[in-house]
Design a protein around this motif. Structure first.
Motif, PDB file in Angstrom:
ATOM      1  N   GLN A 266      -1.675 -17.884   6.697  1.00  0.00           N
ATOM      2  CA  GLN A 266      -0.923 -19.131   6.579  1.00  0.00           C
ATOM      3  C   GLN A 266      -1.515 -20.245   7.433  1.00  0.00           C
ATOM      4  O   GLN A 266      -1.351 -21.426   7.109  1.00  0.00           O
ATOM      5  N   LEU A 270      -2.901 -22.932   4.760  1.00  0.00           N
ATOM      6  CA  LEU A 270      -1.827 -23.899   4.601  1.00  0.00           C
ATOM      7  C   LEU A 270      -1.881 -24.906   5.742  1.00  0.00           C
ATOM      8  O   LEU A 270      -2.305 -24.568   6.846  1.00  0.00           O
ATOM      9  N   VAL A 274       2.868 -29.126   3.838  1.00  0.00           N
ATOM     10  CA  VAL A 274       3.921 -28.372   3.146  1.00  0.00           C
ATOM     11  C   VAL A 274       5.312 -28.823   3.588  1.00  0.00           C
ATOM     12  O   VAL A 274       6.284 -28.644   2.838  1.00  0.00           O
ATOM     13  N   LYS A 284      10.531 -22.767   2.648  1.00  0.00           N
ATOM     14  CA  LYS A 284       9.686 -21.608   2.369  1.00  0.00           C
ATOM     15  C   LYS A 284       8.579 -21.467   3.419  1.00  0.00           C
ATOM     16  O   LYS A 284       8.025 -20.377   3.603  1.00  0.00           O
ATOM     17  N   TYR A 285       8.251 -22.550   4.085  1.00  0.00           N
ATOM     18  CA  TYR A 285       7.141 -22.568   5.038  1.00  0.00           C
ATOM     19  C   TYR A 285       7.631 -22.639   6.484  1.00  0.00           C
ATOM     20  O   TYR A 285       6.867 -22.965   7.382  1.00  0.00           O
ATOM     21  N   LYS A 325      16.978 -18.194   3.318  1.00  0.00           N
ATOM     22  CA  LYS A 325      16.463 -19.454   3.854  1.00  0.00           C
ATOM     23  C   LYS A 325      17.531 -20.555   3.813  1.00  0.00           C
ATOM     24  O   LYS A 325      17.578 -21.434   4.678  1.00  0.00           O
ATOM     25  N   GLY A 339       7.709 -15.548   6.752  1.00  0.00           N
ATOM     26  CA  GLY A 339       7.299 -15.642   5.360  1.00  0.00           C
ATOM     27  C   GLY A 339       6.523 -14.406   4.941  1.00  0.00           C
ATOM     28  O   GLY A 339       6.128 -13.583   5.775  1.00  0.00           O
ATOM     29  N   TYR A 415       9.541 -15.673  -3.609  1.00  0.00           N
ATOM     30  CA  TYR A 415       8.571 -16.761  -3.742  1.00  0.00           C
ATOM     31  C   TYR A 415       7.228 -16.318  -3.173  1.00  0.00           C
ATOM     32  O   TYR A 415       7.144 -15.295  -2.480  1.00  0.00           O
ATOM     33  N   SER A 416       6.199 -17.071  -3.481  1.00  0.00           N
ATOM     34  CA  SER A 416       4.873 -16.876  -2.892  1.00  0.00           C
ATOM     35  C   SER A 416       4.452 -18.174  -2.218  1.00  0.00           C
ATOM     36  O   SER A 416       4.613 -19.254  -2.791  1.00  0.00           O
ATOM     37  N   ASN A 417       3.942 -18.061  -1.010  1.00  0.00           N
ATOM     38  CA  ASN A 417       3.430 -19.253  -0.326  1.00  0.00           C
ATOM     39  C   ASN A 417       2.127 -19.762  -0.929  1.00  0.00           C
ATOM     40  O   ASN A 417       1.643 -20.828  -0.543  1.00  0.00           O
ATOM     41  N   TYR A 418       1.547 -18.996  -1.852  1.00  0.00           N
ATOM     42  CA  TYR A 418       0.264 -19.374  -2.456  1.00  0.00           C
ATOM     43  C   TYR A 418       0.392 -19.468  -3.975  1.00  0.00           C
ATOM     44  O   TYR A 418      -0.565 -19.224  -4.705  1.00  0.00           O
ATOM     45  N   GLU A 419       1.578 -19.814  -4.436  1.00  0.00           N
ATOM     46  CA  GLU A 419       1.862 -19.872  -5.868  1.00  0.00           C
ATOM     47  C   GLU A 419       0.823 -20.720  -6.614  1.00  0.00           C
ATOM     48  O   GLU A 419       0.576 -21.876  -6.272  1.00  0.00           O
TER      49      GLU A 419
END
Length: 475
Positions: A266, A270, A274, A284-285, A325, A339, A415-419
């Motif tokens: 991350q 990232l 974000v 989410k972040y 969250k 995350g 969810y995905s942080n890298y969607e």
């Protein structure tokens, strides 16, 4: 049972060559240019890499935090690890104040026993209280194969340890061969910044970043190293995210201090943009430390290339967006910090590190597998491809393209942080102690295959019988 992997390009932290690997039961028994033996199964790895299984020394399954608990248990979390080419994880029993260290360890063994881990699991011990003779339990911890502490310098009034407890933990580490991991942020400063932000009506997720500045991390990293040096103990900084923090680690290492640090995907992929996402998406972040300004990423990659950073872990600490969250919808300080990440580590580092020319293949293996195995008493049973090592192996297709998405992930998080991020390179086989547990992005292993691992002391080799008991759950 005998299994033969043929024609693969074997990559370790120091080697790069084409050979066949012979596995008997749980162990690599021979490596040669070619074998003429009878086996039960042949895997053709031509055109692919044969890597040691990933070792992720920083995951949180079933972790209680902020009035809730991480959504992945030891079954789903280790399955997610398999999906990402990780074959060993180390989790964190969390000591409550007033509770003994062994009592805490027994509780986490109970949680592990309730689940059915897919791969091998070790434990660190999160320490918050060493009063009333609890230090006397440290030799028992070592005997139980728990050879590392973790302490928090943040989260005032909950996880945060005071300086005297931190110093005592370092002294115990020096005396008993442990490695102490430090969550390094100045919790007192952060507490004031959070209270001021909320009083001013700044309640949205973006203020998570604003109230946890890079300077607060760097100051705490410097302090943690100084306390460790006074105690004559090694120190391991977890989830380092900032350039100035890295400078403190690099300087300590240059001065001969046993200081190590990890970063996480991350912080490599990232940045703080974000937190400008609309509505509540930025929640989410909300992980700790927060994503930093983009210029920090170049410093972290240089740190990995030149060994000022030793490890890439994930700090996999998943809370669902839809409900967990949203506990902080009106107050960012109530958003559970953490995350997902255990699933995408290898693919991200290969695509964004190796293919981008930032690190070599050997270095990738080093930071994802070999060095964490060495630092945390798992090497050479884990972390390399060698005769006598556990048959923890990943066959990796460096040209296979995949788009990261919540739709294909295994973790229970929503969810995905890298969607939508496309990566090149993906595991095609994941093998844990000789058993195929992953195949072409699918988890195919038997639940309960994973075992608890008793680890050796810091930098000591793990030899002989490496498991305590098989975790068995009644159907």
């Amino acid at each position: 049972m005998r299994k033969l992997i043929t024609g693969g390009r074997i990559i370790t932290a120091v080697d790069d060559y084409v050979a066949d690997v012979l596995i008997e039961d749980e162990t690599v028994v021979a490596i040669a240019s070619r074998f003429d033996v009878e086996v039960d199964e042949v895997i053709d790895a031509s055109g692919q890499y044969v890597l040691p299984g990933g070792v992720d020394p920083h995951v949180h399954f079933r972790m209680p935090f902020a009035g809730t608990e991480t959504v992945d248990d030891f079954t789903s979390g280790t399955a997610a690890a398999v999906r990402g080419g990780t074959t060993t994880v180390i989790d964190f029993p969390l000591q409550s104040r007033g509770t003994g260290l062994i009592e805490t360890l027994d509780r986490w063994h109970g949680l592990l026993g309730q689940d059915q881990p897919m791969i091998d699991v070790g434990f660190h011990m999160i320490v918050s209280d060493l009063s009333n003779g609890k230090l006397d339990e440290v030799p028992r911890l070592v005997d139980e194969g728990v050879t590392s502490f973790k302490l928090f310098m943040a989260y005032k009034d909950s996880l945060m340890a005071d300086d005297s407890t931190i110093f005592e933990a370092f002294c115990a580490s020096a005396d008993h061969g442990l490695l102490t991991m430090m969550h390094a942020e100045n919790g007192g400063v952060i507490d004031v910044l959070v209270r001021r932000a909320l009083a001013a009506g700044r309640t949205s997720p973006k203020y998570h970043e604003a109230t946890r500045p890079a300077k607060a991390e760097a100051e705490a990293v410097h302090s943690a190293i100084a306390i460790a040096e006074m105690a004559g103990a090694p120190v391991y900084i977890v989830h380092l995210s900032a350039e100035e923090s890295l400078r403190h680690v690099a300087q300590a290492r240059a001065n001969g201090i046993a200081a190590y640090a990890e970063t996480c995907p991350q912080y490599l992929f990232l940045d703080n943009s974000v937190y400008d996402l609309p509505d509540f998406e930025a929640a989410k972040y909300v992980f700790t430390p927060p994503a930093r300004a983009k210029h920090h990423q170049d410093a972290l990659w240089r740190g990995l290339a030149f060994d000022d950073l030793a490890v890439v872990s994930t700090d996999h600490c998943p809370f669902c967006f839809a409900d967990q969250k949203r506990m902080g919808i009106d107050d960012f300080s109530k958003i559970p910090n953490g995350g997902p990440g255990v699933e995408a580590r290898l693919q991200l580092v290969h695509d964004g590190g190796v293919r981008a020319g930032r690190i070599t293949l050997n270095r990738m293996v080093d930071v994802l597998s070999t060095t964490p195995a060495k630092l945390f008493g798992l090497f050479p049973k884990k972390g390399t491809v060698a005769v006598g090592s556990d048959a923890d192996l990943v066959i990796f297709d460096p040209n296979k393209r995949e788009t990261l998405s919540v739709e294909s992930q295994v973790s229970k998080v929503d969810y995905s942080n890298y969607e939508g991020r496309e990566v090149v390179g993906s595991p095609t086989w994941v093998i844990s102690r000789g058993a195929t547990v992953g195949r072409n992005g699918k988890v195919v292993g038997a639940p309960g295959h994973g075992r608890f691992i008793k680890r050796a002391q810091h930098l000591q080799p793990l030899t002989g019988k490496v498991v305590d008991t098989v975790i068995r759950v009644q159907p």
